[in-house]
Design a protein around this motif. Structure first.
Motif, PDB file in Angstrom:
ATOM      1  N   ASP A   1       1.087  -1.612   0.058  1.00  7.98           N
ATOM      2  CA  ASP A   1       0.342  -0.050  -0.049  1.00  7.98           C
ATOM      3  C   ASP A   1       0.595   1.065   0.065  1.00  7.98           C
ATOM      4  OD1 ASP A   1      -2.051  -1.248   0.152  1.00  7.98           O
ATOM      5  OD2 ASP A   1      -2.472  -1.513   2.530  1.00  7.98           O
TER       6      ASP A   1
ATOM      7  N   LEU B   1       3.813   1.952  -0.982  1.00  5.16           N
ATOM      8  CA  LEU B   1       4.091   2.015  -2.445  1.00  5.16           C
ATOM      9  C   LEU B   1       3.524   2.503  -3.759  1.00  5.16           C
ATOM     10  CD1 LEU B   1       6.700  -1.358  -3.204  1.00  5.16           C
ATOM     11  CD2 LEU B   1       7.363   1.373  -2.113  1.00  5.16           C
ATOM     12  N   LYS B   2       2.332   2.823  -3.223  1.00  3.32           N
ATOM     13  CA  LYS B   2       1.632   3.338  -4.598  1.00  3.32           C
ATOM     14  C   LYS B   2       1.328   4.442  -4.107  1.00  3.32           C
ATOM     15  CE  LYS B   2      -1.933  -0.212  -3.825  1.00  3.32           C
ATOM     16  NZ  LYS B   2      -3.270  -1.033  -3.307  1.00  3.32           N
TER      17      LYS B   2
ATOM     18  N   ALA C   1       6.690   3.806  -8.806  1.00  2.00           N
ATOM     19  CA  ALA C   1       7.881   2.854  -8.352  1.00  2.00           C
ATOM     20  C   ALA C   1       6.584   1.675  -8.931  1.00  2.00           C
ATOM     21  CB  ALA C   1       7.997   2.577  -6.653  1.00  2.00           C
ATOM     22  N   GLN C   2       6.908   0.498  -8.805  1.00  2.00           N
ATOM     23  CA  GLN C   2       5.742  -0.491  -9.826  1.00  2.00           C
ATOM     24  C   GLN C   2       6.492  -1.551  -8.521  1.00  2.00           C
ATOM     25  OE1 GLN C   2       5.786  -2.213 -13.383  1.00  2.00           O
ATOM     26  NE2 GLN C   2       3.576  -3.326 -12.638  1.00  2.00           N
ATOM     27  N   TYR C   3       5.678  -2.453  -7.567  1.00  2.00           N
ATOM     28  CA  TYR C   3       5.189  -3.399  -6.741  1.00  2.00           C
ATOM     29  C   TYR C   3       5.463  -4.812  -7.503  1.00  2.00           C
ATOM     30  CZ  TYR C   3       4.315  -6.856  -3.388  1.00  2.00           C
ATOM     31  OH  TYR C   3       5.098  -7.911  -2.260  1.00  2.00           O
TER      32      TYR C   3
ATOM     33  N   ALA D   1       6.582 -10.169  -3.559  1.00  2.00           N
ATOM     34  CA  ALA D   1       7.301 -10.242  -2.056  1.00  2.00           C
ATOM     35  C   ALA D   1       7.894 -11.645  -1.757  1.00  2.00           C
ATOM     36  CB  ALA D   1       6.057 -10.172  -1.140  1.00  2.00           C
TER      37      ALA D   1
ATOM     38  N   GLN E   1      11.331 -11.813 -12.466  1.00  2.00           N
ATOM     39  CA  GLN E   1      10.796 -10.615 -11.976  1.00  2.00           C
ATOM     40  C   GLN E   1      12.449  -9.424 -12.603  1.00  2.00           C
ATOM     41  OE1 GLN E   1       8.233  -9.230 -11.556  1.00  2.00           O
ATOM     42  NE2 GLN E   1       7.132 -10.779 -11.975  1.00  2.00           N
TER      43      GLN E   1
ATOM     44  N   ALA F   1      13.956  -6.231 -11.377  1.00  2.00           N
ATOM     45  CA  ALA F   1      13.436  -5.641 -10.077  1.00  2.00           C
ATOM     46  C   ALA F   1      14.512  -4.508 -10.132  1.00  2.00           C
ATOM     47  CB  ALA F   1      13.125  -5.802  -8.782  1.00  2.00           C
TER      48      ALA F   1
END
Length: 175
Positions: free
Chosen positions: A1, A3-4, A9-11, A14, A28, A30
């Protein structure tokens, strides 16, 4: 939340173990990794993971997110790849600032870490004075009695307090 709040930024995911993180990073792309210092594992495994990251993802920028003493991580040789460090009890905005700074190619240490580090730079007498100033009047009173060599039970009797209360004050003094 959190990072929104950062539209740039793009999550991407995890992981709850070093193995999961390695698999995620294989699949991914990153740029920045927010890494829990312990990652629910012994510290040695985290250091091994950082070494793996340096070897296999050298361009990955790492931000350590931890409850642990910052000096341990920054003194470690592998910490050269750690560009940011934020304590879990810092304000949420600190993590956002760390992400922004690291994304821009900089380094970041949260304000609580900078405060800890500056406290360590003070000479011993100044450091002790500042730490004692953080104690309550009752804790200072009990500290003097501890320094005089009194045991918890003796202090409790002298101050007409319960043994549990003295133990609590003693624990607070140590913290």
């Amino acid at each position: 939340d959190l990072l929104k709040i950062l539209p740039e930024a793009q999550y991407v995911g995890a992981a709850s173990s070093p193995e999961e993180l390695k698999q995620l990073l294989r699949n991914q792309d990153a740029d920045i990794l927010i890494l829990d210092y312990r990652l629910r594992r012994p510290i040695q495994e985290t250091h091994e993971l950082v070494e793996w990251l340096i070897k296999h993802r050298p361009s990955l920028k790492i931000i350590m997110y931890s409850n642990d003493d910052v000096s341990k991580a920054f003194r470690d040789a592998s910490a050269k790849s750690i560009l940011g460090y934020v304590m879990k009890n810092d304000e949420p905005g600190e993590l956002l600032e760390a992400i922004k700074a690291v994304a821009a190619g900089g380094h970041y240490q949260s304000s609580s870490i900078r405060a800890q580090r500056s406290l360590h730079l003070l000479n011993e007498e100044e450091r002790v004075r500042k730490l004692v100033a953080l104690l309550t009047d009752r804790e200072k009173e009990i500290l003097v009695l501890i320094v005089e060599g009194m045991k918890n039970r003796e202090i409790a009797e002298k101050l007409n307090l319960s043994l549990t209360t003295i133990q609590t004050h003693r624990r607070n003094i140590k913290e």
